[in-house]
Design an enzyme around this catalytic site. Structure first.
Site, PDB file in Angstrom:
ATOM      1  N   HIS A  99       0.762   5.358   1.131  1.00 26.87           N
ATOM      2  CA  HIS A  99       0.061   6.382   1.912  1.00 26.87           C
ATOM      3  C   HIS A  99       0.109   7.710   1.156  1.00 26.87           C
ATOM      4  O   HIS A  99       1.174   8.102   0.670  1.00 26.87           O
ATOM      5  CB  HIS A  99       0.761   6.636   3.249  1.00 26.87           C
ATOM      6  CG  HIS A  99       0.831   5.448   4.162  1.00 26.87           C
ATOM      7  ND1 HIS A  99       0.007   5.318   5.249  1.00 26.87           N
ATOM      8  CD2 HIS A  99       1.628   4.353   4.165  1.00 26.87           C
ATOM      9  CE1 HIS A  99       0.297   4.196   5.887  1.00 26.87           C
ATOM     10  NE2 HIS A  99       1.283   3.590   5.252  1.00 26.87           N
TER      11      HIS A  99
ATOM     12  N   HIS B  90       0.837  -1.205   0.000  1.00 22.99           N
ATOM     13  CA  HIS B  90       0.000   0.000   0.000  1.00 22.99           C
ATOM     14  C   HIS B  90       0.866   1.247   0.000  1.00 22.99           C
ATOM     15  O   HIS B  90       2.007   1.225   0.452  1.00 22.99           O
ATOM     16  CB  HIS B  90      -0.958   0.023   1.201  1.00 22.99           C
ATOM     17  CG  HIS B  90      -0.274  -0.092   2.523  1.00 22.99           C
ATOM     18  ND1 HIS B  90       0.167  -1.287   3.034  1.00 22.99           N
ATOM     19  CD2 HIS B  90       0.053   0.851   3.435  1.00 22.99           C
ATOM     20  CE1 HIS B  90       0.725  -1.083   4.208  1.00 22.99           C
ATOM     21  NE2 HIS B  90       0.685   0.214   4.479  1.00 22.99           N
TER      22      HIS B  90
HETATM   23  P1  5GP Z   1       1.579   0.695   7.457  1.00 24.30           P
HETATM   24  O1  5GP Z   1       1.861   0.971   8.902  1.00 24.30           O
HETATM   25  O2  5GP Z   1       1.546  -0.799   7.190  1.00 24.30           O
HETATM   26  O3  5GP Z   1       2.450   1.428   6.505  1.00 24.30           O
HETATM   27  O4  5GP Z   1       0.125   1.260   7.184  1.00 24.30           O
HETATM   28  C1  5GP Z   1      -1.033   0.564   7.471  1.00 24.30           C
HETATM   29  C2  5GP Z   1      -2.145   1.575   7.601  1.00 24.30           C
HETATM   30  O5  5GP Z   1      -3.373   0.895   7.542  1.00 24.30           O
HETATM   31  C3  5GP Z   1      -2.121   2.346   8.928  1.00 24.30           C
HETATM   32  O6  5GP Z   1      -1.986   3.735   8.668  1.00 24.30           O
HETATM   33  C4  5GP Z   1      -3.454   1.986   9.573  1.00 24.30           C
HETATM   34  O7  5GP Z   1      -4.052   3.080  10.219  1.00 24.30           O
HETATM   35  C5  5GP Z   1      -4.280   1.524   8.396  1.00 24.30           C
HETATM   36  N1  5GP Z   1      -5.280   0.518   8.722  1.00 24.30           N
HETATM   37  C6  5GP Z   1      -5.121  -0.589   9.491  1.00 24.30           C
HETATM   38  N2  5GP Z   1      -6.241  -1.316   9.520  1.00 24.30           N
HETATM   39  C7  5GP Z   1      -7.146  -0.672   8.743  1.00 24.30           C
HETATM   40  C8  5GP Z   1      -8.507  -0.947   8.377  1.00 24.30           C
HETATM   41  O8  5GP Z   1      -9.123  -1.943   8.782  1.00 24.30           O
HETATM   42  N3  5GP Z   1      -9.113  -0.054   7.548  1.00 24.30           N
HETATM   43  C9  5GP Z   1      -8.464   1.054   7.090  1.00 24.30           C
HETATM   44  N4  5GP Z   1      -9.140   1.872   6.290  1.00 24.30           N
HETATM   45  N5  5GP Z   1      -7.185   1.346   7.414  1.00 24.30           N
HETATM   46  C10 5GP Z   1      -6.529   0.492   8.231  1.00 24.30           C
END
Ligand code: 5GP
Ligand code: ZN
Length: 134
Positions: free
Chosen positions: A101, A99
Protein backbone atom coordinates in the site's frame (compact mmCIF):
# COMPACT_ATOMS: atom_id res chain seq x y z
CA UNK A 1 -5.72 -19.02 -8.37
CA UNK A 2 -8.04 -17.29 -10.82
CA UNK A 3 -10.64 -16.49 -8.20
CA UNK A 4 -7.94 -14.22 -6.69
CA UNK A 5 -9.12 -10.62 -7.07
CA UNK A 6 -5.69 -9.22 -7.88
CA UNK A 7 -4.98 -11.98 -10.43
CA UNK A 8 -8.22 -10.89 -12.09
CA UNK A 9 -7.07 -7.26 -12.04
CA UNK A 10 -3.69 -8.31 -13.49
CA UNK A 11 -5.36 -10.26 -16.31
CA UNK A 12 -7.72 -7.36 -17.06
CA UNK A 13 -10.79 -9.44 -16.23
CA UNK A 14 -11.57 -6.90 -13.50
CA UNK A 15 -11.22 -3.21 -14.36
CA UNK A 16 -8.84 -1.00 -12.41
CA UNK A 17 -7.52 2.55 -12.46
CA UNK A 18 -4.05 1.45 -13.56
CA UNK A 19 -1.24 3.93 -12.90
CA UNK A 20 1.79 1.80 -13.77
CA UNK A 21 2.56 -1.50 -15.45
CA UNK A 22 5.62 -3.45 -16.56
CA UNK A 23 6.23 -7.15 -17.19
CA UNK A 24 6.38 -8.00 -13.46
CA UNK A 25 4.43 -5.30 -11.61
CA UNK A 26 1.18 -3.36 -11.78
CA UNK A 27 -0.03 -0.39 -9.68
CA UNK A 28 -3.61 0.85 -9.41
CA UNK A 29 -5.96 2.84 -7.21
CA UNK A 30 -7.33 1.03 -4.16
CA UNK A 31 -11.08 0.61 -4.63
CA UNK A 32 -11.80 1.46 -0.94
CA UNK A 33 -9.16 4.14 -0.31
CA UNK A 34 -8.13 4.80 3.28
CA UNK A 35 -6.87 8.21 2.17
CA UNK A 36 -6.95 10.23 -1.05
CA UNK A 37 -4.45 8.71 -3.49
CA UNK A 38 -4.23 5.28 -1.81
CA UNK A 39 -2.61 2.99 -4.36
CA UNK A 40 -1.59 -0.65 -4.46
CA UNK A 41 1.61 -1.97 -6.04
CA UNK A 42 1.27 -5.63 -6.93
CA UNK A 43 3.60 -8.24 -8.43
CA UNK A 44 1.78 -9.89 -11.33
CA UNK A 45 2.69 -13.43 -10.30
CA UNK A 46 0.36 -14.82 -7.68
CA UNK A 47 1.68 -15.59 -4.20
CA UNK A 48 -0.26 -15.50 -0.94
CA UNK A 49 2.00 -12.93 0.69
CA UNK A 50 5.38 -11.25 0.34
CA UNK A 51 7.26 -14.13 1.97
CA UNK A 52 5.82 -16.56 -0.56
CA UNK A 53 6.70 -14.34 -3.54
CA UNK A 54 9.82 -14.76 -5.65
CA UNK A 55 12.36 -12.29 -4.17
CA UNK A 56 12.89 -10.94 -7.71
CA UNK A 57 9.19 -9.99 -7.76
CA UNK A 58 9.56 -8.26 -4.39
CA UNK A 59 12.63 -6.40 -5.66
CA UNK A 60 10.76 -5.26 -8.78
CA UNK A 61 7.72 -4.28 -6.70
CA UNK A 62 9.74 -2.24 -4.21
CA UNK A 63 11.55 -0.50 -7.07
CA UNK A 64 8.17 0.64 -8.37
CA UNK A 65 7.11 1.68 -4.85
CA UNK A 66 10.26 3.79 -4.50
CA UNK A 67 9.62 5.41 -7.85
CA UNK A 68 5.89 6.06 -7.45
CA UNK A 69 5.65 7.11 -3.80
CA UNK A 70 7.50 10.45 -4.06
CA UNK A 71 5.78 11.21 -7.37
CA UNK A 72 2.39 10.57 -5.78
CA UNK A 73 3.30 12.70 -2.78
CA UNK A 74 4.27 15.57 -5.07
CA UNK A 75 1.31 15.16 -7.45
CA UNK A 76 -1.20 15.39 -4.59
CA UNK A 77 0.68 17.96 -2.53
CA UNK A 78 0.73 15.48 0.36
CA UNK A 79 2.68 16.13 3.56
CA UNK A 80 3.99 12.58 3.91
CA UNK A 81 3.61 8.96 2.86
CA UNK A 82 2.98 5.63 4.59
CA UNK A 83 4.13 2.49 2.85
CA UNK A 84 2.60 -0.61 4.38
CA UNK A 85 2.41 -4.34 3.82
CA UNK A 86 -0.16 -6.35 5.75
CA UNK A 87 0.86 -9.99 6.13
CA UNK A 88 -1.74 -12.32 7.61
CA UNK A 89 -5.31 -11.79 8.70
CA UNK A 90 -4.23 -10.60 12.17
CA UNK A 91 -2.25 -7.82 10.48
CA UNK A 92 -5.19 -6.74 8.35
CA UNK A 93 -4.46 -8.68 5.16
CA UNK A 94 -7.71 -9.27 3.31
CA UNK A 95 -6.47 -10.01 -0.22
CA UNK A 96 -4.09 -12.95 -0.25
CA UNK A 97 -2.00 -11.87 -3.22
CA UNK A 98 1.17 -9.95 -2.35
CA UNK A 99 0.73 -6.16 -2.42
CA UNK A 100 2.17 -2.95 -1.03
CA UNK A 101 0.00 0.00 0.00
CA UNK A 102 1.16 3.55 -0.71
CA UNK A 103 -0.81 6.03 1.38
CA UNK A 104 -0.27 9.75 0.87
CA UNK A 105 -0.74 11.55 4.18
CA UNK A 106 -2.06 15.01 4.87
CA UNK A 107 -1.44 16.96 8.08
CA UNK A 108 -5.09 16.99 9.04
CA UNK A 109 -6.31 13.72 7.54
CA UNK A 110 -7.23 12.46 11.02
CA UNK A 111 -5.81 8.97 10.40
CA UNK A 112 -3.94 7.29 13.19
CA UNK A 113 -2.25 4.03 12.23
CA UNK A 114 -1.19 2.97 15.69
CA UNK A 115 -0.40 4.24 19.15
CA UNK A 116 1.52 2.83 22.10
CA UNK A 117 0.36 -0.39 23.79
CA UNK A 118 -1.87 -0.08 26.85
CA UNK A 119 0.51 -2.28 28.75
CA UNK A 120 4.14 -2.16 27.68
CA UNK A 121 6.11 -5.46 27.70
CA UNK A 122 9.36 -5.71 29.64
CA UNK A 123 11.76 -4.54 26.93
CA UNK A 124 14.91 -6.11 28.46
CA UNK A 125 13.17 -9.49 28.70
CA UNK A 126 11.77 -9.18 25.19
CA UNK A 127 15.20 -8.21 23.86
CA UNK A 128 16.78 -11.35 25.36
CA UNK A 129 14.04 -13.52 23.87
CA UNK A 130 14.44 -11.97 20.44
CA UNK A 131 18.23 -12.18 20.51
CA UNK A 132 17.92 -15.97 21.07
CA UNK A 133 15.45 -16.43 18.23
CA UNK A 134 16.33 -14.05 15.43
P1 5GP B 1 -5.08 -5.75 2.54
O1 5GP B 1 -6.20 -5.53 3.52
O2 5GP B 1 -5.08 -7.19 2.04
O3 5GP B 1 -3.75 -5.31 3.02
O4 5GP B 1 -5.40 -4.82 1.30
C1 5GP B 1 -6.26 -5.16 0.29
C2 5GP B 1 -6.72 -3.88 -0.37
O5 5GP B 1 -7.30 -4.20 -1.61
C3 5GP B 1 -7.77 -3.12 0.44
O6 5GP B 1 -7.28 -1.83 0.76
C4 5GP B 1 -8.98 -3.08 -0.48
O7 5GP B 1 -9.65 -1.85 -0.44
C5 5GP B 1 -8.37 -3.33 -1.84
N1 5GP B 1 -9.24 -4.02 -2.78
C6 5GP B 1 -10.02 -5.10 -2.55
N2 5GP B 1 -10.64 -5.50 -3.66
C7 5GP B 1 -10.26 -4.65 -4.64
C8 5GP B 1 -10.57 -4.55 -6.04
O8 5GP B 1 -11.35 -5.33 -6.61
N3 5GP B 1 -9.97 -3.54 -6.73
C9 5GP B 1 -9.12 -2.67 -6.13
N4 5GP B 1 -8.59 -1.71 -6.89
N5 5GP B 1 -8.80 -2.73 -4.82
C10 5GP B 1 -9.36 -3.71 -4.08
ZN1 ZN C 1 -3.53 -13.62 -7.19
Amino acid sequence: MFSCIFCRVVSGELPSYKLYEDDRVIAFLDIFPAVKGHILVVPKTHAENMFASDPEDIKATMKVVLDLAPKLEKALGADGINITINKGEAAGQSVFHTHVHILPRFKDDGKSLWGPMDSKPDLAELYEELKQNL
